[in-house]
Design an enzyme around this catalytic site. Sequence first.
Site, PDB file in Angstrom:
ATOM      1  N   TYR A 160     -15.574  99.168 -50.248  1.00  0.00           N
ATOM      2  CA  TYR A 160     -16.709 100.067 -50.470  1.00  0.00           C
ATOM      3  C   TYR A 160     -16.572 100.770 -51.830  1.00  0.00           C
ATOM      4  O   TYR A 160     -17.489 100.754 -52.653  1.00  0.00           O
ATOM      5  CB  TYR A 160     -16.783 101.090 -49.326  1.00  0.00           C
ATOM      6  CG  TYR A 160     -17.772 102.202 -49.583  1.00  0.00           C
ATOM      7  CD1 TYR A 160     -19.128 102.010 -49.335  1.00  0.00           C
ATOM      8  CD2 TYR A 160     -17.358 103.453 -50.063  1.00  0.00           C
ATOM      9  CE1 TYR A 160     -20.043 103.035 -49.574  1.00  0.00           C
ATOM     10  CE2 TYR A 160     -18.257 104.464 -50.302  1.00  0.00           C
ATOM     11  CZ  TYR A 160     -19.590 104.255 -50.053  1.00  0.00           C
ATOM     12  OH  TYR A 160     -20.500 105.269 -50.293  1.00  0.00           O
ATOM     13  N   LYS A 199     -25.791 108.505 -38.260  1.00  0.00           N
ATOM     14  CA  LYS A 199     -24.717 107.679 -38.836  1.00  0.00           C
ATOM     15  C   LYS A 199     -23.569 107.517 -37.821  1.00  0.00           C
ATOM     16  O   LYS A 199     -22.541 106.918 -38.124  1.00  0.00           O
ATOM     17  CB  LYS A 199     -24.188 108.311 -40.127  1.00  0.00           C
ATOM     18  CG  LYS A 199     -25.180 108.252 -41.281  1.00  0.00           C
ATOM     19  CD  LYS A 199     -24.640 108.937 -42.520  1.00  0.00           C
ATOM     20  CE  LYS A 199     -23.513 108.131 -43.149  1.00  0.00           C
ATOM     21  NZ  LYS A 199     -23.025 108.764 -44.401  1.00  0.00           N
TER      22      LYS A 199
HETATM   23  N1  LIG Z   1     -22.910 110.556 -47.097  1.00  0.00           N
HETATM   24  C1  LIG Z   1     -21.903 110.599 -47.945  1.00  0.00           C
HETATM   25  O1  LIG Z   1     -20.960 111.370 -47.775  1.00  0.00           O
HETATM   26  C2  LIG Z   1     -21.885 109.693 -49.152  1.00  0.00           C
HETATM   27  C3  LIG Z   1     -20.837 109.849 -50.076  1.00  0.00           C
HETATM   28  C4  LIG Z   1     -20.814 109.039 -51.194  1.00  0.00           C
HETATM   29  C5  LIG Z   1     -21.816 108.097 -51.407  1.00  0.00           C
HETATM   30  N2  LIG Z   1     -22.788 107.945 -50.481  1.00  0.00           N
HETATM   31  C6  LIG Z   1     -23.821 106.928 -50.745  1.00  0.00           C
HETATM   32  O2  LIG Z   1     -25.088 107.543 -50.643  1.00  0.00           O
HETATM   33  C7  LIG Z   1     -26.050 106.595 -50.186  1.00  0.00           C
HETATM   34  C8  LIG Z   1     -26.743 107.137 -48.965  1.00  0.00           C
HETATM   35  O3  LIG Z   1     -25.760 107.326 -47.959  1.00  0.00           O
HETATM   36  P1  LIG Z   1     -26.082 108.006 -46.565  1.00  0.00           P
HETATM   37  O4  LIG Z   1     -24.975 108.906 -46.249  1.00  0.00           O
HETATM   38  O5  LIG Z   1     -27.456 108.503 -46.573  1.00  0.00           O
HETATM   39  O6  LIG Z   1     -25.919 106.731 -45.611  1.00  0.00           O
HETATM   40  P2  LIG Z   1     -26.923 106.066 -44.603  1.00  0.00           P
HETATM   41  O7  LIG Z   1     -26.204 104.912 -44.015  1.00  0.00           O
HETATM   42  O8  LIG Z   1     -27.506 107.093 -43.692  1.00  0.00           O
HETATM   43  O9  LIG Z   1     -28.085 105.542 -45.558  1.00  0.00           O
HETATM   44  C9  LIG Z   1     -28.113 104.257 -46.102  1.00  0.00           C
HETATM   45  C10 LIG Z   1     -29.417 103.626 -45.685  1.00  0.00           C
HETATM   46  O10 LIG Z   1     -29.500 102.330 -46.274  1.00  0.00           O
HETATM   47  C11 LIG Z   1     -30.074 101.462 -45.334  1.00  0.00           C
HETATM   48  N3  LIG Z   1     -29.636 100.100 -45.653  1.00  0.00           N
HETATM   49  C12 LIG Z   1     -28.402  99.563 -45.470  1.00  0.00           C
HETATM   50  N4  LIG Z   1     -28.395  98.291 -45.872  1.00  0.00           N
HETATM   51  C13 LIG Z   1     -29.656  98.024 -46.316  1.00  0.00           C
HETATM   52  C14 LIG Z   1     -30.267  96.866 -46.841  1.00  0.00           C
HETATM   53  N5  LIG Z   1     -29.591  95.723 -46.984  1.00  0.00           N
HETATM   54  N6  LIG Z   1     -31.575  96.926 -47.184  1.00  0.00           N
HETATM   55  C15 LIG Z   1     -32.278  98.072 -47.030  1.00  0.00           C
HETATM   56  N7  LIG Z   1     -31.744  99.211 -46.532  1.00  0.00           N
HETATM   57  C16 LIG Z   1     -30.442  99.175 -46.179  1.00  0.00           C
HETATM   58  C17 LIG Z   1     -29.579 101.930 -43.986  1.00  0.00           C
HETATM   59  O11 LIG Z   1     -30.438 101.520 -42.932  1.00  0.00           O
HETATM   60  C18 LIG Z   1     -29.547 103.425 -44.164  1.00  0.00           C
HETATM   61  O12 LIG Z   1     -30.740 104.027 -43.714  1.00  0.00           O
HETATM   62  C19 LIG Z   1     -25.290 105.305 -49.947  1.00  0.00           C
HETATM   63  O13 LIG Z   1     -25.414 104.501 -51.087  1.00  0.00           O
HETATM   64  C20 LIG Z   1     -23.856 105.769 -49.781  1.00  0.00           C
HETATM   65  O14 LIG Z   1     -22.954 104.753 -50.120  1.00  0.00           O
HETATM   66  C21 LIG Z   1     -22.865 108.721 -49.361  1.00  0.00           C
END
Ligand SMILES: NC(=O)c1ccc[n+]([C@@H]2O[C@H](COP(=O)([O-])OP(=O)(O)OC[C@H]3O[C@@H](n4cnc5c(N)ncnc54)[C@H](O)[C@@H]3O)[C@@H](O)[C@H]2O)c1
Length: 336
Positions: A160, A199
Amino acid sequence: MKYNDIDFNNKTVLITGGAGFIGSNLAFYFQENYPKCNIVVLDSFRSGETLSNGNLKSFGHFKNLLGFKGKVISGDINDKSLLASINEEYDFDYIFHQAAISDTTASEQDLMIQTNVNAYEDLLKIAIKHNANMIYASSAATYGDSDRFEVGFEQPNNVYGFSKVMMDNITYKYIEQGVDISIVGLKYFNVYGPREYFKNKTASMVVQFGHQILNGQTPKLFEGSDKILRDFIYIDDIVQANILACEPKKSGVYNVGTGKARSFEDIVNILQKELAIDNGKEYIPNPFVGQYQFFTEANIDTTKENLGYKPNYEMEDGIKAYLPEIKRLFDVEVKK
Ligand SMILES: NC(=O)c1ccc[n+]([C@@H]2O[C@H](COP(=O)([O-])OP(=O)(O)OC[C@H]3O[C@@H](n4cnc5c(N)ncnc54)[C@H](O)[C@@H]3O)[C@@H](O)[C@H]2O)c1
C-alpha cells in the site's frame, strides 16, 4: 465553513472514492458551501467481494451519501471504457482522487498497483485534457520504516505504502514535464471522523475504541500502546487541506497531519474521560509487527508555508467533535 475564496459554484468537481470516508466528506463540503457546484461521485461501492485478509475489496457505502444531491456513478476506476465515457461526458474543473484500495494490510500486489497507481495515471490524463486541477490522496504509509516524516524520506514497508510512493513519483514526472494543471498530492496521516464507520476493521481506532467502550467492553490495545505514536488527524483538517490545494500554482506533495504524535493509549484515555466510562484496558499482541508503523509525526512546515494549512483540531478537540456521531452510530448501527 469556507477555507478560501474560491467559488466552486458552477464548477464541475469529480470525486473518485466519493462513497468512502474522505470522499463523501468532500462531497458534502461542496454541497453545503456551494449549492450550485456540480458534484460527480465515482465509486465502485461495496459488493461483498473480499480480499485475502477477509476485508472488503471496496468500502463505498450508500449511507455515507444519504442526503447527497449530486450525481453518483457506480464504477471501477480500472475500467478504461468507463473512464473514456466520463472523459467525453464531462468537463471537470477539479478532480479529487480518493478512490483506492485503502486497506494498508491488503497483500494483493497486482490489484493494489493497478488500482492505486495505474488508474491514477489514467485519471491524471483526464485532468490534463480537461485542464482540471488534480488533488489526490497519498499517505503517511509512504514513510513506512523511515524516521523522517518529510517528503523525500519515504521508505514504505507494505505494498500500500509502495503504491502511494509510485503515485507521488508519477506526479513529480508530470510536474517536471511542465503540465499546465496543478497536481497536488496530500499525504494524509491517520484520519478519523464522521463517515469512516463503514470501513469496518480498517476504520480508525477512535471509532472502534469508542464503540468497545460504549458496549461495556474493555478496549483492546496492542502491547506497548503507550509507546505506539501516530499523527491522528481529524477529517475537517483533511477537507481543509484539499480545498487549499485547489488554489493556483500549488503543485507538489505535502504532508497533512497535526504535526504532533499521540499514542493509542491517549485515544482510549480521552474517550473514557469524555464518555465518563472507565472499562480499564486490555493488552493484546500486535499481529502486524514487521509492516507496522510504531511512530509517525508529520512535518507540516511546507504544507503551512505553501498551502497556508493550519490544523484546527488537536486530538482532544477532534474526539469531542466526533463523539455525538460515535454515539449515534453505536445506537443506530452497532446495537441493532
Ligand atoms: N483514512 C486514512 O487514514 C487515510 C490515510 C492516508 C491515505 N488515505 C487515502 O485516502 C483515500 C480515501 O481513503 P478513505 O479513508 O476515505 O478510504 P475508503 O476506503 O473509505 O475510500 C476509498 C473509496 O474508494 C472506493 N474504491 C476502491 N476501489 C475502487 C475502484 N477500483 N474504483 C472506484 N472506486 C473504488 C471504495 O469503494 C471507497 O469508497 C484513499 O486513497 C486512501 O488510500 C486515507
